[in-house]
Design a protein around this motif. Sequence first.
Motif, mmCIF file in Angstrom:
data_model
loop_
_atom_site.group_PDB
_atom_site.id
_atom_site.type_symbol
_atom_site.label_atom_id
_atom_site.label_comp_id
_atom_site.label_asym_id
_atom_site.label_seq_id
_atom_site.Cartn_x
_atom_site.Cartn_y
_atom_site.Cartn_z
ATOM 1 N N SER B 147 0.672 -1.232 -0.274
ATOM 2 C CA SER B 147 0.159 0.094 0.098
ATOM 3 C C SER B 147 1.088 1.355 -0.221
ATOM 4 O O SER B 147 0.451 2.299 -1.017
ATOM 5 N N MET B 150 1.967 1.342 -3.967
ATOM 6 C CA MET B 150 0.892 1.879 -4.428
ATOM 7 C C MET B 150 1.354 3.448 -4.534
ATOM 8 O O MET B 150 0.660 3.644 -4.986
ATOM 9 N N ARG B 151 0.734 3.792 -3.313
ATOM 10 C CA ARG B 151 0.707 5.112 -2.679
ATOM 11 C C ARG B 151 1.752 6.615 -3.136
ATOM 12 O O ARG B 151 1.875 7.211 -3.718
ATOM 13 N N ARG B 154 1.561 6.336 -6.972
ATOM 14 C CA ARG B 154 0.728 7.298 -7.819
ATOM 15 C C ARG B 154 0.459 8.202 -7.305
ATOM 16 O O ARG B 154 -0.372 9.459 -7.943
ATOM 17 N N GLY C 81 -13.419 3.264 1.794
ATOM 18 C CA GLY C 81 -13.607 4.255 2.961
ATOM 19 C C GLY C 81 -11.696 3.991 3.338
ATOM 20 O O GLY C 81 -11.135 5.153 3.506
ATOM 21 N N PRO C 85 -8.299 4.184 -0.252
ATOM 22 C CA PRO C 85 -7.128 6.188 -0.343
ATOM 23 C C PRO C 85 -5.695 5.235 -0.137
ATOM 24 O O PRO C 85 -4.528 5.401 -0.467
ATOM 25 N N ALA C 86 -5.609 3.928 0.908
ATOM 26 C CA ALA C 86 -4.552 3.613 1.526
ATOM 27 C C ALA C 86 -3.404 3.101 -0.048
ATOM 28 O O ALA C 86 -2.426 3.232 0.404
ATOM 29 N N PHE C 87 -3.611 2.559 -0.858
ATOM 30 C CA PHE C 87 -3.491 1.852 -2.076
ATOM 31 C C PHE C 87 -3.554 3.342 -3.343
ATOM 32 O O PHE C 87 -2.651 3.062 -4.278
ATOM 33 N N GLY C 88 -3.190 4.783 -3.027
ATOM 34 C CA GLY C 88 -2.797 5.490 -3.439
ATOM 35 C C GLY C 88 -4.339 5.816 -4.434
ATOM 36 O O GLY C 88 -4.015 6.708 -5.564
ATOM 37 N N HIS C 89 -5.285 5.687 -4.045
ATOM 38 C CA HIS C 89 -6.884 5.628 -5.122
ATOM 39 C C HIS C 89 -7.475 6.641 -3.861
ATOM 40 O O HIS C 89 -7.470 6.626 -3.389
ATOM 41 N N GLY C 91 -10.992 7.535 -3.599
ATOM 42 C CA GLY C 91 -12.065 7.036 -3.113
ATOM 43 C C GLY C 91 -13.326 8.008 -1.839
ATOM 44 O O GLY C 91 -12.895 8.870 -2.024
ATOM 45 N N THR C 92 -14.518 7.888 -2.837
ATOM 46 C CA THR C 92 -15.358 8.686 -2.349
ATOM 47 C C THR C 92 -16.196 7.855 -1.446
ATOM 48 O O THR C 92 -16.725 6.684 -1.763
ATOM 49 N N LEU C 93 -16.256 8.217 -0.411
ATOM 50 C CA LEU C 93 -16.769 7.893 0.657
ATOM 51 C C LEU C 93 -18.160 7.946 0.290
ATOM 52 O O LEU C 93 -18.620 9.387 0.853
ATOM 53 N N THR C 107 -16.579 7.467 9.970
ATOM 54 C CA THR C 107 -15.281 7.541 10.935
ATOM 55 C C THR C 107 -15.436 8.805 11.556
ATOM 56 O O THR C 107 -14.173 9.284 12.565
ATOM 57 N N PHE C 192 -7.137 7.625 15.145
ATOM 58 C CA PHE C 192 -6.924 7.078 14.267
ATOM 59 C C PHE C 192 -8.906 6.498 13.477
ATOM 60 O O PHE C 192 -8.290 5.780 13.248
ATOM 61 N N PRO C 193 -9.165 8.152 13.130
ATOM 62 C CA PRO C 193 -10.480 7.094 12.490
ATOM 63 C C PRO C 193 -11.102 6.534 12.150
ATOM 64 O O PRO C 193 -11.567 5.827 11.899
ATOM 65 N N ARG C 194 -10.271 5.690 11.145
ATOM 66 C CA ARG C 194 -9.955 5.386 9.729
ATOM 67 C C ARG C 194 -10.042 3.464 10.222
ATOM 68 O O ARG C 194 -10.736 2.732 10.438
ATOM 69 N N MET C 195 -8.473 3.342 11.585
ATOM 70 C CA MET C 195 -8.955 2.290 11.762
ATOM 71 C C MET C 195 -10.365 1.895 12.676
ATOM 72 O O MET C 195 -10.497 1.027 12.762
ATOM 73 N N GLU D 4 -3.430 8.075 10.160
ATOM 74 C CA GLU D 4 -4.531 8.788 9.675
ATOM 75 C C GLU D 4 -3.589 10.458 8.686
ATOM 76 O O GLU D 4 -3.399 10.623 9.201
ATOM 77 N N LYS D 9 -10.793 13.327 1.939
ATOM 78 C CA LYS D 9 -12.498 12.733 0.081
ATOM 79 C C LYS D 9 -13.624 13.548 0.774
ATOM 80 O O LYS D 9 -13.769 14.133 1.304
#
Lengths: 267, 189, 628, 211
Positions: B147, B150-151, B154, C81, C85-89, C91-93, C107, C192-195, D4, D9
Amino acid sequence: MSDVVLFGILWVILTILGEIGVSLWGHNMYYYMASTQAIEGNHAAIFLMIFLTPIFMFVVLMLFFVPFRFRAKDGDRKVKAATFKTNRTFISIWVTVSVCVNVLFFIHPTASAAEMMFQEANPANQQNTLIVDVVARQWQWYFSYPQYGVTNTVNANGFNDLYLPVGRKVEFVLRSYDPNHTYDPNLDVVHDLWIPAFGIKEDVIPGETRFMYVTPNVITSFEKNPMVRVQCAEVCGPGHPYMWAPVHVVSSSNFATWIAQQKKQNG
Amino acid sequence: MSSHVKSSRTLNAEERMALNTSRGGFTILIASQIVPFVMLVNLRYILSGSYVSSGLDQATGAVFTILFIISAITAYAGIQATNRSDSKASARMSVLTMVLGWIAVIMMSYQFWMHAFQTDGRFGEGYLVTIGAFVIYFIASLVGLLSGKMRASRVGIDDSNRFSIGASFKFWIFLQLMWVVLYVVYYFI
Amino acid sequence: MSTLELRPDISPVPQVVKSKRMPPVIRGILWSAIGFLVINTLISYVLDPRYGHPFITQVSITFGWFAAMVGWVLGVGAWEGAVLPAFGHHGTLYTAPGWKRFFEYSTEHKVIGLQYIGSSAGGFFIAGLAAMLMRLELMNNSMWLFNYPQQYLTTVGIHGTIMMFSVGTVALVGGLGNYLVPLMIGSNTSAFPRMSGISVLLVPFGIVTVALSPLLGYWSTGWRGYEPLASQDPSGILFYYLGVFALTLSSLLVSINLTATVIFKRAPGMTWGRLPMFAWGITTVSLLNIIWLPEIQLTFVMSLVNRLVPLPLFTATGSPLTYMELFWLFGHPEVYIVVVPALALWQEIIPVMTRKPLFARQWGVIGLIFVMMLSGFVWAHHMFTNMRNVEMMPFSFFTEMISIPTGFAYLVALGTLWRGRLKFNTVSLLVLMSMFNFLIGGMTGVFLADPIINLQAHDTFFVVGHFHYTIIGGMVFSWLAAMYYWLPKMSGRMYNERLGKIGAIWIFLAFNLTFSQFFLLGLHGMNRWVSVYPSYLQPMNFETSIFAFLLGLGFLFHLVHIWWAWRAGQKAEGNPWESKSVEWITASPPAEESFPVIPRIVSSTYTYDNDEPAVIIPSDGKRVATTS
Amino acid sequence: MANEEPQEKKKVEVDWSRRQFLIGTGALTVVGLGAMFLNEPVAAAVRSVFGQQPESGPITVLQGDYFYIPNYMTWRVGDQISMTIHNTSTTHFHEMQIGRGFNTMPTALQTIRTQFAEDFWKGVPVTITAAQGIDNFVTNEAKISSDVHPTPWLLTQPGNGGFSPTMKPGGQITLSFTVPNKPGIWHYACFVQGYMHWLAGMRGTINILPA
């Protein structure tokens, strides 16, 4: 100040009532005792109760005293609460008392009773001890008396049976395996030998040998009181509730008769 | 760990706090994950004392342990690159790290299967559990590296993701340190 | 009113796009099913194809379950969510309006907190139903409700596991902690709201896993998973290990999140000396979680491997005692994980209800910290029946000593109560009841800490009564008190005082009449984990069951009452208890952004000896606050 | 990992269907509860609606802790059956008795069922065609002929209890026989380990149809 005085008076009264309750009821806590160990345990419990009663009454009285005495009546917002944030005397007493009481409990009954238990296990104190080999398997107890050459004692129905002479120290030697299927060690699980009337229990661990010492002091039997039974106290599978056996504490002459009869049966 | 994060500009108080939060949380995570490794070391002595199975070849173990160590070094280089905001180098380093890691794990499993231990032996069962636990952490760490990679490639590295990309490298280094300990414990003493 | 209140900023209503989007929960279930089928098939047909193997093997279901868990978490919304994003895209939540937020990945710490509370409450009632089935079976001394003893034992196991890992460990920490700790320390988010959004999804998944474990076969070990019995059990025990793994993972993530939140997210002026007691409690519990949850997770992973491979780690040829040591090493701190936040809740609520400064605050903090530290030294008192005598003494010593710091919670609570002006309502009533119950739990613990008494009372209903007094009596009563106390904050509405008091007295009586008899049953020879028992114990079991059903109904009554108050209760004032704590300066219920302007804390929030506000909104902040 | 960044987004409100949500979760709850509590009645209902073809030739009975697969069989008088009993447990030994009625033993806790009163195998010629990992095999009053080596585990004298092959964990045995003229409902069960396996649910039913 009057709050403190009133509280103090009520506390003393409740404590006295509580101690009277302990002296009346305390010796019934174990319901039925048939060994010196059970009596010892009950004594320890009574000792704890005597010292815990004032503490218990203090807190419980406080929990009732506060809503009655310090309750803000509806609309009565003018009376301000006290504003103290600490009270050195009260805290010192509290901390000292809780440390002292706990240290006391550790010395007696914990350490003193444990010392007695160690003494029983001491090899120097094993004159005339009756050795009973106990094998726990799923879901049955096997009792053997190696000193008399008797193995797997059973009653007329073929149900496992435990007889003990009164007033003689017993050493239970506890093992967990299946004597009929020794090829299969995966059968063995943790069991627990508990005789409620004797006030003591010990886990039986596969692959290990454990010892439990007890001295029955009353002639009694399962028929007289159902607490005089061997009961598995550690969950061991579907047969766990059925893993029990009756116990009979008999006079030494009756014990000798029974041993002779078992010997004949053993053949 | 690396406290000298170089940035194009100085962080304002809020960003500094966010960075501290991330660091703190990451430290807590590492602290909590030390516990299982302590248990694995303990398990080894509970089960088999200091016995070492003769089926275990220290030399092969040394080779992939060294590979793991090299991967930790490349991961460190990855942290450096991330701190420089050099996203290309960071991505390159994570690929290199992952490749080294894979080679080492394949060697590790090769050794495991070739000297098939009696898994019901006292030594073998502990060894099996340890390798299994390590491989699970390894896979989790790979996902993290991936990950980060990729970030980095990208969206590039900036103040918002620099720490987390660096953290995936740091977790990797933590894991390899743990392996060195396990290697010594299982192969020698 | 002396405190400032912020009105939520009326932001433009976002456009609600009507779409054919699948409800996230349904998508999560679908992805979970797909994940399970793919991995399960892969393992059982491709990687491990043995002739005549069934479709579902122990190995395949283990890996399939992990895939299902990942599928569920991603499907509910972590895919957009967190993962993209973690892989660099980018995302739309998507979020849906109103109550639907609670059935989505989120979150926002308040949504997450309520999701935790809801999941915990669900677990509480599922496990409670199991308890009712157990009591129903025990009304008679022979098998009559269940067909087989294993069914009873599985019910015991489901009850204990769900109660421990999804209610005891979760309700106060994951639930109230996530909701309140950021509010209490003046932060808009947790660290860490996402976690956190991911971790909450693991709870319902874990509960369902454990609840469905009988599908794989009845298991018999109870919540402790004792070896070597566990390695003989049917595959149902797999779902015990896996479900507990999901639940403990969730709690571990919560703890990392909340610890970091308390350390790094405090508003200006919120020093450690002013930190609210509940935040202290959550911090100490989180530290316990961070140390001991990985420990039990690895223990259960070892047990799982032990049975999948299979290994003889914990069987007769291995070391059954090792498992017990490892389990109780976690098992006793677990008890404090359950209870410490409840002790902190007393200290949080009582000053507000008595309008009086918190008494001996530093002793309260010392108590919480020492309970945390000592709890790691007492585990073996669960093993007096299987250790060599000399080993008992240190554990007995520490077990007795731990009652000293626990007692400090009483010192603080009683000192604050003394000569206060107690607002005698449902909340304070429940807190007092909780103190009473926990007192009995603690005092019976003194008996159990004494080896010679322990050898009689251990593994009997005495112990069952003891820990239900601490956990239901201490923790669940405090949880209820907290729910009533913060109900106006969470919902903006007030409960009915009369109904609340009736409910409190109802469960108090039912609870005490049920569990006080457990002590007597245990001393009279009733052992644990039995569906069949000697007939002399039957009358007492029968009446105990009656009270147990009343207790179950009482909890149901509270559920309905809180539900009703939440939806249709009277509108509450902004700060009905006139508390000085930070959470009450926000709107009720708080807007998505709790504090449009980060507040500044100027004194301890327990200083009820003056009328100065403890929290001010800096005028140089982003927005001007209005007073009401 | 555990960190985070500020959320970049966009949050977009997109509604979803309440009805789908309720129907979906409701249906799954019903399925889950049904699978948990109603599997036995459902199996019985399906059987009574669709009936069951009698089995013959090679059939397999798997033993587990503490169950049989299948736990319901239909046989027909006169059919030739070659039944393989395989103990799939890794820990427990298991047997398979077939019979009707129970012998009991009284104890203070409850009366325990020790074995079947009427032995299905009485007078039935049985051939053991394969055997492996056998703990013991009580033949009682069956007429045993054996293709495998006679071994110490074969107990041919009556008086050791009902006809029952007892398999070690992983063991299996194949019995060939012609279904005798004893139509009706018969039961099979495992009574080992203090008669507890029967209590734990290790039972099944055979419906033997007349020829």
